[in-house]
Design a protein around this motif. Structure first.
Motif, short mmCIF file in Angstrom:
data_model
loop_
_atom_site.label_atom_id
_atom_site.label_comp_id
_atom_site.label_asym_id
_atom_site.label_seq_id
_atom_site.Cartn_x
_atom_site.Cartn_y
_atom_site.Cartn_z
N ASN A 182 -1.26 18.34 -40.56
CA ASN A 182 -0.10 18.75 -39.76
C ASN A 182 0.99 19.34 -40.64
O ASN A 182 1.60 20.36 -40.29
CB ASN A 182 0.47 17.54 -39.00
N ALA B 114 0.81 21.08 -29.52
CA ALA B 114 -0.47 21.09 -28.83
C ALA B 114 -0.38 20.36 -27.49
O ALA B 114 -0.95 20.81 -26.49
CB ALA B 114 -1.54 20.45 -29.72
N LEU C 211 -8.53 17.76 -32.47
CA LEU C 211 -7.59 16.73 -32.03
C LEU C 211 -8.32 15.74 -31.12
O LEU C 211 -8.97 16.15 -30.15
CB LEU C 211 -6.43 17.36 -31.26
N LEU D 296 -7.52 12.82 -28.72
CA LEU D 296 -6.41 12.17 -28.02
C LEU D 296 -6.68 10.71 -27.70
O LEU D 296 -5.78 10.01 -27.23
CB LEU D 296 -6.09 12.94 -26.72
N ALA E 145 -1.09 15.12 -31.94
CA ALA E 145 -1.10 16.34 -31.11
C ALA E 145 0.31 16.79 -30.78
O ALA E 145 0.58 17.99 -30.65
CB ALA E 145 -1.89 16.10 -29.84
#
Length: 361
Positions: free
Chosen positions: A42, A257, A306, A308, A317
């Motif tokens: 990130n 995102a 990603l 979740l 995210a």
């Protein structure tokens, strides 16, 4: 036999599944890097081209409202204390020189005073120069210098503003924010407005909201500047098991995102796999090298993964920044393909039964 036919035919689907995407990894002799997003990724991937003014714009001083520029027009009044004056007609005590225009080189011509540098000077400085030169030829001359309307200190404001036009640089409008206000402000959502200044061969651009982040961004204007306000043209594409599949323009300066997925209606509750949210992007060489720790040549295809369902998956995210041109893709859950297979089998068996009944067999 029916199972064989179904396995031989491709079932309809929205795109590649997780296994097929991972199969395209460089580690499996593919042509893209597939990376699971974490805090380190990130921090690196969040780097994006920034808008802002160069030092040349930021360090430019505000021009005084009385500073004369090429193209300006001056009015001169000259008084003499003698009956037979040098410039003043006989019987009068003054003469008026209307509309003395500053030429392209910044000079004016005054009879008996000669060619005088006006550009860059104030009316008071010009008055002193004329008085000094005439004082050698007539006793104690008195000079008044007025700045009239001119065409050398203007800027053009165009694009998404409420009042496009050509505006003079005056005391209240010597900087960018005040000039935009004079043009009625922006006519679009300020969050997606971008302001560009063209000054000769130099161009700089900034987000409208960033003008207010620092006083330095309210840059001084120069005659001949072109100010253009346009809507942000960045966008991303959403595909797969989402509420809608479309090209989506940015509605804010930054978008994560999670926000991107929400913009297209979120994950499909019937088909989406929350462990299979992918972002496809072509990264510059420098960023790609930081991501994978290898020496690379040229831009690289990177697939960000990603999940979740992980404890920090939503936070990750939420912090992952979507960039212009990204493709956000959500895979279908494994059970969806199973359901499609069962549906295909059921549909085939029903069709076979119907044909059998119709033939009377």
């Amino acid at each position: 036999m029916i199972l064989g036919l179904i396995s031989a035919c491709a079932l309809p689907r929205v795109g590649p599944n997780k296994q097929e995407i991972f199969a395209g990894s460089v580690l499996r002799e593919g042509d893209s890097f597939v990376l699971t997003v974490d805090d380190r990724v990130n921090a690196i991937a969040a780097v994006a081209p920034a808008l802002g003014f160069s030092a040349g714009f930021l360090n430019a001083g505000v021009i005084g409202s009385d500073t004369i520029r090429p193209g300006d027009t001056l009015g001169l009044t000259i008084f003499e204390n003698v009956d037979d004056g040098l410039i003043v007609p006989q019987g009068a005590n003054s003469t008026l020189l209307e509309e003395v225009q500053v030429d392209g080189d910044g000079f004016i011509f005054v009879p008996y005073a000669g060619r005088i540098r006006a550009a860059g000077n104030t009316p008071e400085a010009i008055r002193r120069i004329i008085t000094e030169r005439l004082g050698d030829q007539t006793p104690d001359p008195q000079v008044q210098v007025r700045r009239l309307a001119g065409d050398g200190a203007t800027v053009s404001v165009a694009g998404a503003v409420n009042a496009q036009g050509v505006y003079p640089i005056e005391r209240p409008t010597r900087t960018l924010i005040s000039m935009l206000a004079a043009a009625g402000g922006v006519s679009i959502n300020p969050e997606i407005a971008r302001v560009k200044i063209q000054r000769g061969s130099h161009t700089a651009e900034i987000f409208y909201d960033d003008l207010y982040d620092s006083p330095r961004n309210d840059v001084a204007l120069r005659g001949g500047d072109n100010i253009i306000v346009n809507a942000d043209t960045r966008s991303f594409t959403a595909l797969g098991a989402t509420g809608s599949q479309e090209r989506v323009p940015f509605e804010t300066k930054t978008i994560s995102a999670i926000e991107a997925i929400a913009t297209v209606g979120g994950l499909s509750s019937l088909t989406a796999d929350p462990t299979g949210v992918f972002v496809f992007r072509t990264e510059p060489e420098a960023i790609a090298e930081q991501l994978v720790g290898l020496d690379l040549t040229g831009p690289q295809r990177v697939v960000y993964v990603l999940d979740l369902t992980q404890p920090n998956g939503m936070f990750t995210a939420r912090e992952f920044a979507i960039r212009d041109g990204d493709t956000v893709y959500v895979t279908e859950a494994p059970f969806v393909r199973f359901d499609k297979t069962v549906a295909a089998i059921t549909g085939s068996l029903s069709a076979t039964s119907a044909l059998t009944n119709a033939s009377g067999l």
